[in-house]
Design an enzyme around this catalytic site. Sequence first.
Site, PDB file in Angstrom:
ATOM      1  N   ASP A  36       0.841  -1.200   0.000  1.00 42.16           N
ATOM      2  CA  ASP A  36       0.000   0.000   0.000  1.00 42.16           C
ATOM      3  C   ASP A  36       0.871   1.244   0.000  1.00 42.16           C
ATOM      4  OD1 ASP A  36      -2.790  -1.016   0.310  1.00 42.16           O
ATOM      5  OD2 ASP A  36      -1.945  -1.941   2.105  1.00 42.16           O
ATOM      6  N   ASP A 174     -10.310  -5.596  -0.820  1.00 41.06           N
ATOM      7  CA  ASP A 174      -9.276  -5.103   0.094  1.00 41.06           C
ATOM      8  C   ASP A 174      -9.940  -4.321   1.215  1.00 41.06           C
ATOM      9  OD1 ASP A 174      -7.008  -4.044   1.277  1.00 41.06           O
ATOM     10  OD2 ASP A 174      -6.470  -2.756  -0.419  1.00 41.06           O
TER      11      ASP A 174
HETATM   12  C1  DX5 Z   1      -6.357   0.233   3.290  1.00 40.54           C
HETATM   13  C2  DX5 Z   1      -5.390  -0.635   2.529  1.00 40.54           C
HETATM   14  C3  DX5 Z   1      -5.440  -2.061   2.866  1.00 40.54           C
HETATM   15  C4  DX5 Z   1      -5.126  -2.421   4.304  1.00 40.54           C
HETATM   16  C5  DX5 Z   1      -5.950  -3.630   4.606  1.00 40.54           C
HETATM   17  O1  DX5 Z   1      -6.410   1.461   2.679  1.00 40.54           O
HETATM   18  O2  DX5 Z   1      -5.618  -0.529   1.133  1.00 40.54           O
HETATM   19  O3  DX5 Z   1      -4.637  -2.848   1.978  1.00 40.54           O
HETATM   20  O4  DX5 Z   1      -3.776  -2.704   4.549  1.00 40.54           O
HETATM   21  O5  DX5 Z   1      -5.835  -3.922   5.941  1.00 40.54           O
HETATM   22  P1  DX5 Z   1      -6.901  -4.835   6.700  1.00 40.54           P
HETATM   23  O6  DX5 Z   1      -6.814  -6.193   6.063  1.00 40.54           O
HETATM   24  O7  DX5 Z   1      -6.422  -4.810   8.112  1.00 40.54           O
HETATM   25  O8  DX5 Z   1      -8.253  -4.216   6.517  1.00 40.54           O
HETATM   26 ZN    ZN Z   2      -4.546  -1.964  -0.168  1.00 40.47          ZN
END
Ligand code: DX5
Ligand code: ZN
Length: 223
Positions: A36, A174
């Site tokens: 990310d 995601d």
């Molecule tokens: C949020 C990101 C995600 C995040 C997901 O903006 O795009 O990829 O890391 O994390 P979890 O799985 O904890 O929701």
């Molecule tokens: Zn992400």
Amino acid sequence: MQSNVRIHPSILNADHSKILSEIERVSKVSDFLHLDILDGKFAPNTSFSWEQAQHIISGSPIPVDAHLMVVDSDTQGPRYAEAGCKSVTVHVESTVDLKGTIRNIKSNGARASLALKPATQIEKYIDFLNDVDMFLIMTVEPGFGGQSFMPEMMDKVSKTRDLIGNRPIWLQVDGGISKDTIQIARAAGADTFVAGSAVYKAEDPAEMMKLLRSLAEGTQPES
Ligand code: DX5
Ligand code: ZN
């Protein structure tokens, strides 16, 4: 990994001070590494600098799937592809020249993908079905790990699955993906799952990756 289910661990909430060893913990059970990139402008958070990102991209034993949450996607998308990411996702909300940017990502050897924030509808992007390698339907607002999965996004996932039809386009979700939600997203039609805190907060991240995969593949009864 031979399956039509792919699980991509997100390292946003892993320990950034020893990031390559954090990746190593899950490398044998992951399809891609989800990286990310947040610039603090597109969404209210920052993540990795360009130097940190390059260190991760060149040191990762698994291919990198970059998720760019930045305001200048048209220049950053191709830049991340050129740096060696095997998949680059740009947000439709921050890309001016969608077709050109997709083309520039692909010409640098990466798969090209479009991401949609929760309020963005898929219907406007039907024209891109012949250009993209993946759609990312966000199941949280971009910015932070550890947020709650938005089940109301499942209609959009199903619609996107129908629009994709027989095309070999991956459908990624995601945000908030865990052992409690992955089967909901799978049933709606997702085949590529990003999991951050579910993996890195688990006592054994590799075991959690395996559990998520078996739940999505339907080889593990719902817990
Ligand atoms: C949020 C990101 C995600 C995040 C997901 O903006 O795009 O990829 O890391 O994390 P979890 O799985 O904890 O929701
Ligand atoms: Zn992400």
